[in-house]
Design a protein around this motif. Structure first.
Motif, PDB file in Angstrom:
ATOM      1  N   ILE A  96      -4.553  -7.213  32.301  1.00  0.00           N
ATOM      2  CA  ILE A  96      -5.316  -7.848  33.378  1.00  0.00           C
ATOM      3  C   ILE A  96      -5.885  -9.181  32.902  1.00  0.00           C
ATOM      4  O   ILE A  96      -5.812 -10.204  33.598  1.00  0.00           O
ATOM      5  CB  ILE A  96      -6.427  -6.914  33.875  1.00  0.00           C
ATOM      6  CG1 ILE A  96      -5.825  -5.727  34.637  1.00  0.00           C
ATOM      7  CG2 ILE A  96      -7.432  -7.672  34.764  1.00  0.00           C
ATOM      8  CD1 ILE A  96      -6.823  -4.654  34.996  1.00  0.00           C
ATOM      9  N   ASP A  97      -6.453  -9.178  31.697  1.00  0.00           N
ATOM     10  CA  ASP A  97      -7.050 -10.408  31.146  1.00  0.00           C
ATOM     11  C   ASP A  97      -5.996 -11.481  30.913  1.00  0.00           C
ATOM     12  O   ASP A  97      -6.231 -12.664  31.192  1.00  0.00           O
ATOM     13  CB  ASP A  97      -7.780 -10.093  29.838  1.00  0.00           C
ATOM     14  CG  ASP A  97      -9.051  -9.283  30.052  1.00  0.00           C
ATOM     15  OD1 ASP A  97      -9.533  -9.239  31.196  1.00  0.00           O
ATOM     16  OD2 ASP A  97      -9.534  -8.678  29.070  1.00  0.00           O
ATOM     17  N   ASP A  98      -4.839 -11.072  30.402  1.00  0.00           N
ATOM     18  CA  ASP A  98      -3.780 -12.042  30.135  1.00  0.00           C
ATOM     19  C   ASP A  98      -3.292 -12.682  31.439  1.00  0.00           C
ATOM     20  O   ASP A  98      -3.046 -13.898  31.495  1.00  0.00           O
ATOM     21  CB  ASP A  98      -2.605 -11.366  29.424  1.00  0.00           C
ATOM     22  CG  ASP A  98      -2.942 -10.990  27.987  1.00  0.00           C
ATOM     23  OD1 ASP A  98      -3.952 -11.490  27.465  1.00  0.00           O
ATOM     24  OD2 ASP A  98      -2.196 -10.177  27.396  1.00  0.00           O
ATOM     25  N   ALA A  99      -3.147 -11.868  32.486  1.00  0.00           N
ATOM     26  CA  ALA A  99      -2.719 -12.405  33.769  1.00  0.00           C
ATOM     27  C   ALA A  99      -3.776 -13.355  34.335  1.00  0.00           C
ATOM     28  O   ALA A  99      -3.459 -14.455  34.814  1.00  0.00           O
ATOM     29  CB  ALA A  99      -2.437 -11.271  34.751  1.00  0.00           C
ATOM     30  N   ALA A 100      -5.035 -12.936  34.261  1.00  0.00           N
ATOM     31  CA  ALA A 100      -6.125 -13.754  34.803  1.00  0.00           C
ATOM     32  C   ALA A 100      -6.221 -15.102  34.100  1.00  0.00           C
ATOM     33  O   ALA A 100      -6.532 -16.124  34.722  1.00  0.00           O
ATOM     34  CB  ALA A 100      -7.448 -13.002  34.690  1.00  0.00           C
ATOM     35  N   ALA A 101      -5.945 -15.124  32.796  1.00  0.00           N
ATOM     36  CA  ALA A 101      -6.017 -16.370  32.038  1.00  0.00           C
ATOM     37  C   ALA A 101      -5.005 -17.386  32.537  1.00  0.00           C
ATOM     38  O   ALA A 101      -5.180 -18.593  32.348  1.00  0.00           O
ATOM     39  CB  ALA A 101      -5.789 -16.083  30.548  1.00  0.00           C
TER      40      ALA A 101
END
Length: 347
Positions: free
Chosen positions: A55-60
């Motif tokens: 989720i964090d990687d996508a949001a970045a």
């Protein structure tokens, strides 16, 4: 609590035994695993399956995480991969808005869930109530599921769903409202209602309280090619007719302003009930038992075996012993084949 098996909302498939018979050149040799495996696109992400990190990687990158739940031998998964994801504009939209990670709903790989717990793919799928394949879950930056597609959406609806979720319109309007705004696929433009079925105004709380038969509610709309196919092909078959006769049946136009009373005694417009029920795909078939409440619903594109299978599942009460529809349908397919009955999963 209304739901014995929780329904899911952005809707557009089912079971280990779903694959059509393979040719001899496609069939795996004895001892090999994953019969019916469909290779995902190379642009799907390979990760350590730590959902929080994904989720964090996508949001970045300004995207959202999409998790694709599949199972081997699922013809609808095959259609998603080979029909939808074979079209460049769909690929471009998906890659623009999402990072896509695939998870086998029966798999044993290790997944780190949102609570930081290490579980198997199968346990993770069960925890997020995956009942159909393909199921697509879309997560926002905080880890909330903002949208969910249960089953197969044909390319037109899939494109619209990608825009709706990717552009983050879920707080602006419902998906059916967005779909109507951008334009639906060609269809007959009529509702398929039989004389013996209930249409608003009606009081479904009286129906439920006064009957020992399950209630089947069709949520549909006029401009709906999948509704046309369901009613002019699947439901007019002799076996389907026999099953339908065992239900109390109500038909709801998701755009109607006619007033109705829900099975739970709430009075509202038909369109408000459809919105309250999170109806995202038409047709949606909702099965409600007088004692058990909502048992299950179908959302997405299904052919005859799956439609009839869900009706059998409800009428037999098998859901009380087997809460996983996939396993029930798998067993049913084998039982029919043992009786010498051909099971064509896409007929």
């Amino acid at each position: 609590m209304r739901y014995l098996i929780h329904p899911v909302w952005v809707t557009l498939f089912l079971l280990l035994a779903w694959a059509p018979a393979q040719s001899s050149t496609e069939r795996l040799e004895p001892g090999f695993v994953n019969p019916g495996w469909v290779e995902p696109p190379e642009w799907f992400r390979e990760t350590f399956l730590d959902i929080r990190e994904d989720i964090d990687d996508a949001a970045a990158e300004g995207r959202r995480l999409m998790i694709y739940f599949y199972q081997d031998g699922c013809p609808y998964c095959e259609r998603l991969i080979r029909d939808n994801f074979a079209q460049q504009d769909i690929v471009d939209k998906t890659r623009k808005y999402f990072d896509v990670v695939s998870i086998n709903m029966w798999g044993a790989r290790e997944v780190t869930n949102l609570d930081g717990e290490e579980v198997t793919e199968a346990d993770f799928a069960r925890s997020v109530r995956v009942q159909y394949t393909p199921t697509l879950l879309m997560f926002d930056e905080s880890g909330e599921v903002v949208a969910r597609i249960n089953g197969y959406f044909p390319p037109h609806r899939f494109r619209v769903a990608l825009d709706y979720i990717g552009e983050r319109r879920e707080n602006d309007m419902t998906f059916p409202e967005y779909l109507a705004k951008v334009g639906e696929e060609p269809a007959s433009g009529k509702l398929h209602v039989r004389d013996e079925w209930m249409t608003p105004p009606f009081d479904l709380s009286e129906v439920i309280n006064g009957s020992d038969r399950p209630l089947l509610v069709f949520f549909e709309q006029q401009q709906c090619s999948a509704c046309d196919e369901l009613h002019t092909d699947i439901l007019v078959r002799e076996d389907s007719e026999e099953l339908l006769q065992q239900f109390d049946i109500a038909h709801v136009d998701i755009w109607s302003r006619d007033t109705l009373t829900t099975p739970w005694g709430e009075t509202m417009e038909a369109r408000e009930w459809a919105r309250d029920m999170n109806v995202i795909f038409t047709p949606t078939m909702v099965f409600i038992h007088p004692e058990d409440g909502e048992v299950i619903r179908t959302e997405g594109y299904f052919r005859t075996f799956h439609v009839q299978g869900v009706m059998h599942y409800v009428l037999s009460g098998a859901y009380r012993e087997q809460p996983e529809l996939q396993r029930y349908l798998d067993a049913r397919a084998y039982e029919l084949r043992d009786q010498g009955i051909e099971v064509n999963l896409m007929d």
